[in-house]
Design an enzyme around this catalytic site. Structure first.
Site, PDB file in Angstrom:
ATOM      1  N   LYS A 245      -9.532   1.297  -2.351  1.00 39.61           N
ATOM      2  CA  LYS A 245      -9.737   0.807  -0.979  1.00 39.61           C
ATOM      3  C   LYS A 245     -11.123   1.171  -0.475  1.00 39.61           C
ATOM      4  O   LYS A 245     -11.526   2.339  -0.498  1.00 39.61           O
ATOM      5  CB  LYS A 245      -8.664   1.407  -0.079  1.00 39.61           C
TER       6      LYS A 245
ATOM      7  N   CYS B 183      -5.023  -3.189   2.987  1.00 34.32           N
ATOM      8  CA  CYS B 183      -4.769  -2.852   4.383  1.00 34.32           C
ATOM      9  C   CYS B 183      -5.971  -3.048   5.313  1.00 34.32           C
ATOM     10  O   CYS B 183      -6.323  -4.172   5.647  1.00 34.32           O
ATOM     11  CB  CYS B 183      -4.231  -1.419   4.467  1.00 34.32           C
TER      12      CYS B 183
ATOM     13  N   GLU C 291       0.854  -1.185   0.000  1.00 32.94           N
ATOM     14  CA  GLU C 291       0.000   0.000   0.000  1.00 32.94           C
ATOM     15  C   GLU C 291       0.893   1.240   0.000  1.00 32.94           C
ATOM     16  O   GLU C 291       1.956   1.265   0.609  1.00 32.94           O
ATOM     17  CB  GLU C 291      -0.889  -0.004   1.243  1.00 32.94           C
TER      18      GLU C 291
END
Length: 286
Positions: free
Chosen positions: A116, A157, A45
């Site tokens: 995300k 994440c 990330e």
């Protein structure tokens, strides 16, 4: 290697405030992994920039068409003939920034993008406070990406804490899942490995996640430990907080084997949630 086996590599990084330096570090790691026999290389990330200042972030981030890290990694994928999964880079999305992953094929072409979904808005016991929603625009779609070996589910994440996302990706056909990250040291020490093993076990899938690690120029400290976990929950490769490559052979036959032994994906049933309330207490007699 066969149609179902390949070597995956995770490139652990410590990205800083200079996008060009970060690009060069990522390209060098992809080349190293390819030279060591990797067919698929994933970066973490925020490969392109780790910057806590919102103002500085907006100064350095533009649209994906002009991003130097994306261009550099597309070129090295073409140069070395490997599939490159950019864990994410920051790109402009209107008045906010998208935390966006890319899958790049062996010809250097972008085959998938994922923004995300879950944004990290938390206050940690050590005084760290994060408000990703103040800067980033959350995505709204789960993404499966085709590779030469099968489908991989793209996540990033904080997504790893939401198991329904991974079950949905596995039910849609993914035998590989990923959560490349910039995990804080505190939360990583507590949960990084167990979350990855849990997502792998629950879905009978490989988990492949490159990570940022160490003390960054903006002052944050990340956990590192790029990790590859097999569908039975066994850790095949585990890095440290230092930048570098970890690798493992991926045999997708193990996905069918694990799901055959524990067919949890087939056994899911719809249900409702009810609250059982106790009867009202009678007043004591006078």
């Amino acid at each position: 290697m066969t149609a179902q086996t390949f070597v995956a590599a995770c490139a652990g990084m410590r990205s800083g405030r200079d996008p060009v330096a970060n690009r060069d570090a990522a390209v060098a790691l992809v080349r190293e992994a390819a030279d060591r026999g990797a067919h698929f290389v994933q970066t973490p990330e925020m490969t392109s920039l780790v910057e806590r200042s919102r103002a500085a972030l907006f100064e350095k981030v533009g649209p994906e068409e002009t991003d130097v890290t994306l261009a550099g990694l597309r070129e090295v994928a073409r140069e070395r003939g490997v599939v490159v999964h950019i864990g994410s880079i920051a790109v402009r999305a209107g008045d906010r920034i998208a935390n966006r992953a890319f899958l790049i094929d062996r010809q250097g072409e972008i085959t998938a993008r994922y923004d995300k979904i879950h944004l990290f808005d938390v206050d940690l016991p050590n005084g760290e406070s994060w408000r990703e929603s103040a800067t980033y625009a959350g995505g709204g779609r789960a993404v499966l990406a085709e590779t030469p070996w099968g489908l991989i589910g793209l996540t990033i994440c904080y997504d790893v804490r939401f198991p329904a996302l991974y079950r949905a990706l596995a039910e849609a056909g993914a035998g590989m899942l990923s959560a490349p990250a910039c995990f804080t040291r505190q939360t990583g020490e507590a949960h990084w490995h167990v979350l990855h093993r849990a997502r792998a076990i629950e879905t009978g899938s490989f988990m492949i996640s490159a990570a940022q690690g160490g003390l960054h120029e903006d002052g944050r400290e990340t956990f590192g430990h790029s990790v590859i976990v097999d569908p039975w929950g066994r850790v095949l490769a585990d890095g440290t907080a230092e930048p570098g490559i970890v690798m493992a052979e991926i045999d997708l036959a193990l996905v069918a084997e694990a799901r055959g032994r524990i067919p949890a994906l087939k056994h899911g049933r719809p249900f409702t949630v009810e609250v059982a309330r106790s009867a009202p207490r009678l007043a004591a007699a006078e």
